[in-house]
Enzyme design. Structure first.
Site: not given
Length: 335
Positions: A138, A151
């Protein structure tokens, strides 16, 4: 011979779209996830697209379960050629509102799940000196944002872990390849089941892309693992490069805008399922599919990634055009 692939987090979202993309070439695909309802539906889509599906309920945080799943794959489908690490979970909340147990769970699934998957994949690939591992990353693995500390920390850890592993494989002159795909915001069901303590429902930070954009990029990376990393979406490129140049300015910008940009204007659904500890489809017996709730705002294509894929051809064409223009100019200049 058909490709044998393992896709983790395959019951919904990006993993599900990736499995469908692989199935178009007739691949044999092991689908690993916790939710039985989503796994069954994903397996049906793989078969309908022309692939062979083997759904296996697996919690990637449990190393023993991952080992057992890989053993089933080799016994029922054959030697593993491709392993795609994609499974994750998250909590949307300020760091001080996330309990230590919740933070640990996110880390165990989102980071250690990749470590477990990679270790098991290597156990099956190194002896054959063959195979590819794709780490689905990501933009947040390079540029963290507020409200997603667990995260973001896990995605940063994946980058560091993978870079270390890549050096070791190069040292050993291994033919096993590992590559990363760094993704932008994607319209997946995670925002419909993530544990959130925000005052309004969570949303991806625009621009938002459909999961099929991510899936095409992941499959492209699997076919061409020689590049160490792929960036998908113009927002990914801009964010990662800006963070290298002006990280402090981004800190202040995200401090001002990062809370509002990650929340919709709708009221929170008090009955929203949560998938941190148990699969969300088990709570309601529902299949969440690949898409989330933002179809009306999501892009179906990434011009940036198309340009990235074809950069060599474009460069060759540009050089050829320049040579042609120069030659024409020389001819005209002699007249």
């Amino acid at each position: 011979m058909s490709l044998v692939a393992v896709v983790t987090g395959a019951s919904a979202g990006i993993g599900r779209a990736t499995a469908r993309e692989l199935a178009r070439d007739g691949a044999k695909i092991a689908l690993l996830a916790r939710g039985s309802v989503g796994l069954a539906a994903a397996a049906g889509e793989v078969r309908a697209a022309g692939g062979v599906a083997l759904p296996i309920e697996t919690d990637m945080a449990d190393y023993a379960q991952v080992v057992a799943a890989a053993a089933r794959v080799t016994a029922e489908l054959g030697d593993i050629d491709l392993w795609i690490n994609n499974a994750f979970t998250s909590v949307f909340a300020p760091f001080v509102e996330i309990t230590p147990e919740e933070f640990r769970r996110v880390t165990e699934v989102t980071y250690l799940g990749f470590v477990h998957g990679t270790r098991v994949a290597l156990d099956h690939m190194l002896s054959r000196d063959h195979g590819t591992i794709v780490q689905v990353g990501s933009t947040l693995g390079y540029r963290s944002i507020p409200l997603q500390s667990a995260y973001c920390g896990a995605k940063h850890a994946i980058v560091g872990f993978t870079e270390s592993l890549r050096c070791e494989l190069l040292h050993d002159r291994s033919r096993v390849r590992v590559t990363m795909v760094q993704l932008p915001a994607v319209n997946t069901p995670q925002f419909d089941w993530v544990l959130s303590r925000l005052s309004r429902p969570a949303q991806p930070v625009p621009p938002i892309y459909q999961p099929e954009v991510a899936a095409r990029a992941i499959v492209h990376a699997a076919r061409r693992p020689g590049r160490r990393e792929y960036w998908v979406g113009a927002s990914t490129v801009v964010t990662i490069l800006a963070n290298r140049i002006v990280p402090g300015i981004l800190d202040h910008h995200l401090g001002r805008t990062g809370y509002a940009s990650q929340q919709t204007e709708r009221p929170t659904d008090p009955d929203q399922p949560v998938n941190l500890w148990q699969p969300a489809d088990g709570e309601r017996g529902a299949d969440f599919g690949a898409h989330g709730s933002f179809d009306h705002r999501a892009h179906r294509h990434s011009p940036q990634f198309w340009l990235s894929r074809h950069r060599r051809s474009l460069l060759t064409g540009a050089v050829g055009l320049a040579v042609g223009v120069a030659a024409a100019g020389a001819v005209l200049g002699r007249r």
